[in-house]
Design an enzyme around this catalytic site. Structure first.
Site, PDB file in Angstrom:
ATOM      1  N   ASP A  91      -7.091  -2.201  -5.089  1.00  0.00           N
ATOM      2  CA  ASP A  91      -6.641  -3.594  -5.032  1.00  0.00           C
ATOM      3  C   ASP A  91      -6.628  -4.026  -3.572  1.00  0.00           C
ATOM      4  O   ASP A  91      -6.420  -3.198  -2.678  1.00  0.00           O
ATOM      5  CB  ASP A  91      -5.211  -3.718  -5.572  1.00  0.00           C
ATOM      6  CG  ASP A  91      -5.089  -3.364  -7.046  1.00  0.00           C
ATOM      7  OD1 ASP A  91      -6.123  -3.249  -7.720  1.00  0.00           O
ATOM      8  OD2 ASP A  91      -3.948  -3.196  -7.517  1.00  0.00           O
ATOM      9  N   SER A 231      -2.085  -0.728   4.196  1.00  0.00           N
ATOM     10  CA  SER A 231      -3.173   0.069   4.744  1.00  0.00           C
ATOM     11  C   SER A 231      -4.526  -0.599   4.560  1.00  0.00           C
ATOM     12  O   SER A 231      -4.629  -1.687   3.988  1.00  0.00           O
ATOM     13  CB  SER A 231      -3.171   1.447   4.068  1.00  0.00           C
ATOM     14  OG  SER A 231      -1.872   1.996   4.062  1.00  0.00           O
TER      15      SER A 231
END
Length: 274
Positions: A91, A231
């Site tokens: 995602d 991240s």
């Protein structure tokens, strides 16, 4: 604008913030933060974080620590694509950049050399003229990632580094992808040839957990996950190996990131693979 974004803009966009940031990075505050977020003392922070970032908390799913909540697994889903189509590993928000003939590319004003990203000159040269896909995971996303194709994974290469934010305010000031802690892996894929996947840790805490190495893999299988902080994943393809979907290309050319979900079709094989 989220409170996290305001914090990052203060740390990277003001003189006082940069002094504080330098101190945080020097004092190894990440070790203290990791211990806290893995402890039961962090549990009260889960609900506020979930509400702030629009994360639905499942009923009957108690999390003992913030780390357990952040690294929660995503319900299994079959890849939304035929075997020869490219899928998103996670995602997040997608952007794409061409790799120049000298194996360099630009992201948000920062110049990157693949040799600096990978710390491997010979491997970097194999991706001259190729494509670089960047997936920016946000706090509301599941922080697990899967394999984009069938193939064979070689060993994981962990590179210690700093833990800058990967938000725009940081990327515009520092080449964070080559400064930050990261792990890259060479994937020998069935439909897209050699692919390098690099996971990049982020602000203060940057846990990267890859489940395997030197082993075959199947498209859609989990490859690993991040722990405790937002991240980035970078995928490198050799010249002519991929063609992105027309709708995605149109939005990227307008300077906007494209929202993707894990397993979503991004495009197909290029001329080099036909």
């Amino acid at each position: 604008m989220s409170s996290e974004s305001k914090t990052v803009r203060f740390l990277y966009g003001t003189a006082a913030g940069r002094v504080l940031l330098k101190g945080l990075l020097r004092t190894r505050a990440d070790r203290v933060a990791v211990r806290f977020l893995r402890s039961r003392l962090s549990r009260p922070f889960i609900r506020g974080y979930a509400e702030r970032h629009g994360v639905a908390l499942e009923r009957g799913q108690p999390y003992a620590t913030f780390r357990d909540f952040f690294a929660r697994t995503k319900p299994d889903a079959a890849p939304d694509a035929a075997p020869d189509l490219l899928i998103s590993p996670c995602d997040g928000w997608l952007s794409a950049y061409p790799v120049a003939e000298d194996s360099s590319f630009f992201i948000k004003g920062s110049h990157y050399r693949l040799a600096d990203l990978l710390q491997d000159e010979a491997l970097a040269r194999q991706f001259c003229g190729g494509d670089c896909l960047v997936f920016r995971l946000t706090p509301s996303d599941y922080h697990h990632y899967c394999y984009i194709d069938d193939g064979y994974q070689e060993e994981n290469h962990f590179i210690p580094g700093e833990l800058h934010s990967v938000q725009s305010a940081a990327c515009e000031r520092y080449p964070v992808y080559t400064l930050n802690r990261r792990c890259w892996t060479l994937l020998r894929t069935e439909h897209f040839g050699l692919v390098v996947q690099t996971e990049i840790g982020a602000f203060v805490v940057g846990g990267i957990v890859n489940e395997r190495e030197n082993a075959p893999f199947r498209k859609g299988e989990e490859m690993g996950h991040f722990e405790l902080a937002g991240s980035t994943i970078v995928l490198l393809f050799q010249r002519g190996r991929i063609v992105l979907d027309a709708q995605i290309l149109r939005q990227l050319r307008e300077g906007r990131e494209f929202r993707v979900t894990q397993g979503m079709c991004l495009g197909g094989t290029g001329e080099a693979a036909s």
